[in-house]
Design an enzyme around this catalytic site. Structure first.
Site, PDB file in Angstrom:
ATOM      1  N   TYR A 188       0.734  -1.222  -0.049  1.00 33.26           N
ATOM      2  CA  TYR A 188       0.066  -0.005   0.019  1.00 33.26           C
ATOM      3  C   TYR A 188       0.883   1.139   0.039  1.00 33.26           C
ATOM      4  CZ  TYR A 188      -4.247  -2.523   0.037  1.00 33.26           C
ATOM      5  OH  TYR A 188      -5.506  -3.298  -0.386  1.00 33.26           O
ATOM      6  N   CYS A 190      -1.389   3.349  16.150  1.00 35.31           N
ATOM      7  CA  CYS A 190      -2.506   4.316  16.528  1.00 35.31           C
ATOM      8  C   CYS A 190      -1.993   5.222  17.587  1.00 35.31           C
ATOM      9  CB  CYS A 190      -3.783   3.525  16.846  1.00 35.31           C
ATOM     10  SG  CYS A 190      -5.139   4.621  17.594  1.00 35.31           S
ATOM     11  N   ARG A 249       1.654   1.995  -3.373  1.00 37.29           N
ATOM     12  CA  ARG A 249       0.681   2.641  -4.278  1.00 37.29           C
ATOM     13  C   ARG A 249       0.173   4.113  -3.802  1.00 37.29           C
ATOM     14  NH1 ARG A 249      -4.067  -1.715  -3.735  1.00 37.29           N
ATOM     15  NH2 ARG A 249      -5.221  -0.202  -5.066  1.00 37.29           N
ATOM     16  N   SER A 263     -13.386  -4.440 -15.179  1.00 34.53           N
ATOM     17  CA  SER A 263     -13.357  -5.707 -15.613  1.00 34.53           C
ATOM     18  C   SER A 263     -14.876  -6.279 -15.116  1.00 34.53           C
ATOM     19  CB  SER A 263     -12.464  -6.552 -15.124  1.00 34.53           C
ATOM     20  OG  SER A 263     -12.312  -6.813 -13.680  1.00 34.53           O
ATOM     21  N   HIS A 269     -14.661   0.921  -2.039  1.00 33.56           N
ATOM     22  CA  HIS A 269     -13.598   0.319  -1.535  1.00 33.56           C
ATOM     23  C   HIS A 269     -12.793   0.912  -0.806  1.00 33.56           C
ATOM     24  CE1 HIS A 269     -14.328  -2.973  -5.146  1.00 33.56           C
ATOM     25  NE2 HIS A 269     -15.155  -2.827  -4.146  1.00 33.56           N
ATOM     26  N   GLN A 277     -14.934   2.112  -7.556  1.00 40.00           N
ATOM     27  CA  GLN A 277     -14.069   0.989  -6.866  1.00 40.00           C
ATOM     28  C   GLN A 277     -12.628   1.576  -6.572  1.00 40.00           C
ATOM     29  OE1 GLN A 277     -14.945  -3.092  -8.879  1.00 40.00           O
ATOM     30  NE2 GLN A 277     -15.581  -1.452 -10.265  1.00 40.00           N
ATOM     31  N   GLY A 326     -14.003   1.455 -17.583  1.00 47.64           N
ATOM     32  CA  GLY A 326     -12.849   0.921 -17.175  1.00 47.64           C
ATOM     33  C   GLY A 326     -12.835  -0.290 -15.986  1.00 47.64           C
TER      34      GLY A 326
HETATM   35  C1  BV8 Z   1     -18.564  -8.088  -0.128  1.00 51.04           C
HETATM   36  C2  BV8 Z   1      -9.190  -3.664  -2.251  1.00 51.04           C
HETATM   37  C3  BV8 Z   1     -20.287  -8.977   1.340  1.00 51.04           C
HETATM   38  C4  BV8 Z   1      -8.728  -2.210  -2.525  1.00 51.04           C
HETATM   39  C5  BV8 Z   1     -10.425  -4.889  -3.614  1.00 51.04           C
HETATM   40  C6  BV8 Z   1     -21.169 -12.903  -5.044  1.00 51.04           C
HETATM   41  C7  BV8 Z   1     -20.674 -13.703  -5.922  1.00 51.04           C
HETATM   42  C8  BV8 Z   1     -19.298 -14.185  -6.078  1.00 51.04           C
HETATM   43  C9  BV8 Z   1     -18.250 -13.611  -5.284  1.00 51.04           C
HETATM   44  C10 BV8 Z   1     -18.746 -12.701  -4.133  1.00 51.04           C
HETATM   45  C11 BV8 Z   1     -20.059 -12.408  -4.220  1.00 51.04           C
HETATM   46  N1  BV8 Z   1     -20.171 -11.667  -3.248  1.00 51.04           N
HETATM   47  C12 BV8 Z   1     -18.775 -11.045  -2.371  1.00 51.04           C
HETATM   48  C13 BV8 Z   1     -17.951 -12.171  -3.118  1.00 51.04           C
HETATM   49  C14 BV8 Z   1     -16.676 -12.268  -2.713  1.00 51.04           C
HETATM   50  C15 BV8 Z   1     -15.939 -11.149  -3.560  1.00 51.04           C
HETATM   51  C16 BV8 Z   1     -15.710 -11.141  -4.752  1.00 51.04           C
HETATM   52  O1  BV8 Z   1     -16.540 -10.429  -5.588  1.00 51.04           O
HETATM   53  N2  BV8 Z   1     -15.012 -12.141  -5.543  1.00 51.04           N
HETATM   54  C17 BV8 Z   1     -14.977 -12.195  -6.923  1.00 51.04           C
HETATM   55  C18 BV8 Z   1     -13.817 -11.886  -7.451  1.00 51.04           C
HETATM   56  C19 BV8 Z   1     -15.219 -13.609  -7.467  1.00 51.04           C
HETATM   57  N3  BV8 Z   1     -16.286  -9.785  -2.900  1.00 51.04           N
HETATM   58  C20 BV8 Z   1     -16.039  -9.189  -1.611  1.00 51.04           C
HETATM   59  O2  BV8 Z   1     -15.341  -9.798  -0.779  1.00 51.04           O
HETATM   60  C21 BV8 Z   1     -16.442  -8.006  -1.681  1.00 51.04           C
HETATM   61  N4  BV8 Z   1     -17.274  -7.989  -0.305  1.00 51.04           N
HETATM   62  O3  BV8 Z   1     -19.101  -8.714  -1.043  1.00 51.04           O
HETATM   63  O4  BV8 Z   1     -19.022  -8.271   1.342  1.00 51.04           O
HETATM   64  C22 BV8 Z   1     -19.660 -10.650   1.761  1.00 51.04           C
HETATM   65  C23 BV8 Z   1     -18.519 -10.734   2.656  1.00 51.04           C
HETATM   66  C24 BV8 Z   1     -18.023 -11.961   2.899  1.00 51.04           C
HETATM   67  C25 BV8 Z   1     -18.649 -13.204   2.365  1.00 51.04           C
HETATM   68  C26 BV8 Z   1     -19.651 -12.904   1.598  1.00 51.04           C
HETATM   69  C27 BV8 Z   1     -20.143 -11.523   1.068  1.00 51.04           C
HETATM   70  C28 BV8 Z   1     -15.580  -6.851  -0.994  1.00 51.04           C
HETATM   71  C29 BV8 Z   1     -14.623  -6.720  -2.599  1.00 51.04           C
HETATM   72  C30 BV8 Z   1     -13.468  -5.880  -2.139  1.00 51.04           C
HETATM   73  C31 BV8 Z   1     -12.337  -6.060  -3.019  1.00 51.04           C
HETATM   74  N5  BV8 Z   1     -11.287  -5.239  -2.953  1.00 51.04           N
HETATM   75  N6  BV8 Z   1      -9.433  -4.206  -3.311  1.00 51.04           N
HETATM   76  C32 BV8 Z   1      -7.533  -1.945  -3.235  1.00 51.04           C
HETATM   77  O5  BV8 Z   1      -6.491  -2.423  -2.718  1.00 51.04           O
HETATM   78  O6  BV8 Z   1      -7.638  -1.411  -4.354  1.00 51.04           O
HETATM   79  S1  BV8 Z   1     -10.583  -5.698  -5.257  1.00 51.04           S
HETATM   80  C33 BV8 Z   1      -9.893  -4.534  -6.363  1.00 51.04           C
HETATM   81  O7  BV8 Z   1     -10.892  -5.140  -7.796  1.00 51.04           O
HETATM   82  C34 BV8 Z   1      -9.975  -3.300  -6.527  1.00 51.04           C
HETATM   83  O8  BV8 Z   1     -10.640  -2.729  -5.297  1.00 51.04           O
HETATM   84  C35 BV8 Z   1     -10.923  -2.887  -7.598  1.00 51.04           C
HETATM   85  O9  BV8 Z   1     -11.005  -1.540  -7.660  1.00 51.04           O
HETATM   86  C36 BV8 Z   1     -11.473  -3.835  -7.970  1.00 51.04           C
HETATM   87  C37 BV8 Z   1     -12.218  -3.939  -9.212  1.00 51.04           C
HETATM   88  O10 BV8 Z   1     -11.175  -4.040 -10.279  1.00 51.04           O
HETATM   89  P1  BV8 Z   1     -11.261  -3.273 -11.465  1.00 51.04           P
HETATM   90  O11 BV8 Z   1     -11.272  -1.633 -10.851  1.00 51.04           O
HETATM   91  O12 BV8 Z   1     -12.421  -3.641 -12.404  1.00 51.04           O
HETATM   92  O13 BV8 Z   1      -9.934  -3.252 -12.338  1.00 51.04           O
HETATM   93  P2  BV8 Z   1      -9.521  -4.512 -13.298  1.00 51.04           P
HETATM   94  O14 BV8 Z   1      -8.050  -4.401 -13.393  1.00 51.04           O
HETATM   95  O15 BV8 Z   1     -10.048  -5.939 -12.728  1.00 51.04           O
HETATM   96  O16 BV8 Z   1     -10.066  -4.208 -14.548  1.00 51.04           O
HETATM   97  C38 BV8 Z   1      -9.541  -3.042 -15.227  1.00 51.04           C
HETATM   98  C39 BV8 Z   1     -10.289  -2.754 -16.442  1.00 51.04           C
HETATM   99  O17 BV8 Z   1     -10.080  -1.398 -17.127  1.00 51.04           O
HETATM  100  C40 BV8 Z   1     -10.339  -3.979 -17.466  1.00 51.04           C
HETATM  101  O18 BV8 Z   1     -11.562  -4.167 -17.982  1.00 51.04           O
HETATM  102  C41 BV8 Z   1      -9.502  -3.132 -18.675  1.00 51.04           C
HETATM  103  O19 BV8 Z   1      -9.845  -3.431 -20.046  1.00 51.04           O
HETATM  104  C42 BV8 Z   1      -9.964  -1.624 -18.514  1.00 51.04           C
HETATM  105  N7  BV8 Z   1      -8.974  -0.624 -18.923  1.00 51.04           N
HETATM  106  C43 BV8 Z   1      -7.613  -0.524 -18.783  1.00 51.04           C
HETATM  107  N8  BV8 Z   1      -7.365   0.525 -19.276  1.00 51.04           N
HETATM  108  C44 BV8 Z   1      -8.220   1.262 -19.635  1.00 51.04           C
HETATM  109  C45 BV8 Z   1      -9.411   0.430 -19.528  1.00 51.04           C
HETATM  110  N9  BV8 Z   1     -10.629   0.805 -20.284  1.00 51.04           N
HETATM  111  C46 BV8 Z   1     -10.630   1.933 -20.519  1.00 51.04           C
HETATM  112  N10 BV8 Z   1      -9.723   2.940 -20.942  1.00 51.04           N
HETATM  113  C47 BV8 Z   1      -8.301   2.370 -20.365  1.00 51.04           C
HETATM  114  N11 BV8 Z   1      -7.460   3.207 -20.454  1.00 51.04           N
HETATM  115 ZN    ZN Z   2      -6.595   2.850  18.110  1.00 52.34          ZN
END
Ligand code: BV8
Ligand code: ZN
Length: 289
Positions: A95, A195, A98, A237, A167, A149, A235
Site C-alpha cells: 500500500y 494508532c 501505491r 473488468s 472500496h 471502486q 474501465g
Molecule cells: C463483499 C481492495 C459481502 C482495495 C479490492 C458474490 C458472488 C461471487 C463472489 C462474491 C459475491 N459476493 C462477494 C463475493 C466475494 C468477493 C468477490 O467479488 N469475489 C469475486 C472476485 C469472485 N467480494 C468481496 O469480498 C466484497 N465484499 O461482497 O462483502 C460478503 C462478505 C463476506 C462473504 C460474502 C459476502 C469486497 C470486494 C472488495 C475487494 N477489494 N481491493 C484496493 O487495494 O484497491 S478488489 C480490486 O478489484 C480493487 O478494489 C478494484 O477496484 C476492484 C475491481 O477491479 P477493477 O477496478 O475492475 O480493475 P481490473 O484491473 O480488474 O480491470 C480494469 C479494466 O479496465 C479492464 O476491464 C480493462 O480492460 C480496462 N481498462 C484498462 N485501461 C483502460 C481500460 N478501459 C478504458 N480505458 C483504459 N485506458
Molecule cells: Zn486505536
C-alpha cells in the site's frame, strides 16, 4: 481501377502509421458515440461505475490487465484480512508503493470530463444539495453520482463532488484496535504504523476480499443504482461483487447502460451502447466542453 489503386495505397499508408487506422475506427464508432451523447443529454440522474481502467491513463496500474497489480501480488497475501494478520509489513509495503504512485498521479481527460459533466448539471440545478465528502449521508437523487471502486482519489482531485468510494481510500487508515479512521499521514507510512490513541496496528481503510462494504456506502450505492435513469460503466473488468452487479440491476430496471472499456467484459452482453477504446479518448468526445 484508378480508384482501387488509390484505396489500396491509402490502406497501406494507414497500416504504416496506424493513425488512419485509428481514425477509421472512430468513424465506424461515430454512430455509437452520438447514441451515447444523446442518452447523456436526455438523462436527469446518471450513475457512473468506475474501475481501475479510468486511472490507467494517469499511470496507475490496474489489477487484472497484463502487468497488473495482482500479477506479482497474490490477492490472499495483500488484499485479505488473513494476509494482513499474517504479514502486516508486506501489506504495508504494497500500500505504501501505491500511495506513492497515487500521490504523483494527476487526473486524466476521463476524470476531468466526468467532473465537467457534474459541474454542468449542478449549474443547471438550483438546489445542488450537500455532500459529506464520501457521497453518503443523503438519499436524494443527484444529477451525477460516481460509484468508484478506485481508492486513488483522482475523481475528487479532478473536481467531482458526488463520489462514493466503494472500496475505501488509500489516503485513510483505520485502527485495528479502536477502529478510528484518520487521514493526513505522510505519503510513506512506517511499515508497522501504530494508532496514536491506543497503540494498536493501523491498517489501510480499504475493503479487502471477504470484508463487507461500509453500510452507509452500500446503502447510498444501492439507492443510486435504483433511482438513476442512465448507467455508465467505465474501465472495470466487472468481476468484483457487489460493484459488478450494479449495471445488471440497472439493466433489469430497463435503464440504458453505456460501457466504455478497451476490452469486452461481462457487462458488454447487456450494454445498450458499448464503446471500445481508452476512457481518456472517448469521454471527452461524448462530454463536450
Ligand atoms: C463483499 C481492495 C459481502 C482495495 C479490492 C458474490 C458472488 C461471487 C463472489 C462474491 C459475491 N459476493 C462477494 C463475493 C466475494 C468477493 C468477490 O467479488 N469475489 C469475486 C472476485 C469472485 N467480494 C468481496 O469480498 C466484497 N465484499 O461482497 O462483502 C460478503 C462478505 C463476506 C462473504 C460474502 C459476502 C469486497 C470486494 C472488495 C475487494 N477489494 N481491493 C484496493 O487495494 O484497491 S478488489 C480490486 O478489484 C480493487 O478494489 C478494484 O477496484 C476492484 C475491481 O477491479 P477493477 O477496478 O475492475 O480493475 P481490473 O484491473 O480488474 O480491470 C480494469 C479494466 O479496465 C479492464 O476491464 C480493462 O480492460 C480496462 N481498462 C484498462 N485501461 C483502460 C481500460 N478501459 C478504458 N480505458 C483504459 N485506458
Ligand atoms: Zn486505536
Amino acid at each position: 481501377f484508378v480508384m482501387d489503386a488509390a484505396r489500396v495505397g491509402k490502406a497501406n499508408r494507414g497500416l504504416q502509421n496506424g493513425v488512419q487506422e485509428a481514425s477509421a475506427f472512430m468513424k465506424l464508432d461515430k454512430k455509437h458515440l452520438s447514441q451515447a451523447s444523446s442518452f447523456l443529454a436526455r438523462s436527469k440522474s446518471i450513475c457512473i461505475l468506475t474501475g481501475a481502467g479510468i486511472s490507467a491513463e494517469s499511470g496507475i496500474k490496474t489489477f487484472r490487465d497484463a502487468g497488473g497489480l495482482w500479477e506479482n501480488h497474490p490477492i490472499e497475501k495483500v488484499a485479505t484480512l488473513e494476509g494482513f494478520v499474517e504479514d502486516p509489513r508486506h501489506v504495508w509495503e504494497f500500500y505504501n508503493a501505491r500511495r506513492k504512485a497515487a500521490d504523483t498521479a494527476t487526473p486524466n481527460a476521463a476524470h476531468i470530463a466526468l467532473a465537467r459533466l457534474e459541474l454542468g448539471r449542478l449549474r443547471k440545478t438550483k438546489k445542488a444539495g450537500s455532500s459529506n465528502g464520501n457521497g453518503t449521508g443523503h438519499r436524494k437523487a443527484k444529477p451525477v453520482s460516481i460509484l468508484t471502486q478506485n481508492i486513488d482519489g483522482l475523481h475528487q482531485q479532478a473536481g467531482s463532488q458526488n463520489v462514493v468510494e466503494l472500496h475505501g481510500s488509500i489516503w485513510k487508515v483505520r485502527c485495528t484496535g479502536c477502529h478510528v479512521v484518520s487521514r493526513d499521514f505522510p505519503v510513506e507510512l512506517p511499515l508497522l504504523p501504530r494508532c496514536g490513541d491506543c497503540g494498536s496496528l493501523l491498517r489501510p481503510h480499504v475493503v479487502w476480499f471477504g470484508e463487507h462494504l461500509e453500510a452507509d456506502v452500500l446503502e447510498t450505492a444501492e439507492f443510486v443504482v435504483q433511482t438513476c435513469d442512465l448507467f455508465l460503466v467505465i474501465g472495470t473488468s466487472a468481476v468484483v461483487q457487489p460493484a459488478a452487479s450494479y449495471p445488471f440491476l440497472a439493466s433489469r430496471r430497463g435503464i440504458p447502460v453505456i460501457e466504455i472499456n478497451k476490452e469486452k467484459t461481462p457487462v458488454s452482453a447487456i450494454a445498450t451502447v458499448s464503446l471500445m477504446g481508452l476512457a481518456g479518448m472517448i469521454l471527452p468526445k461524448i462530454i463536450p466542453d
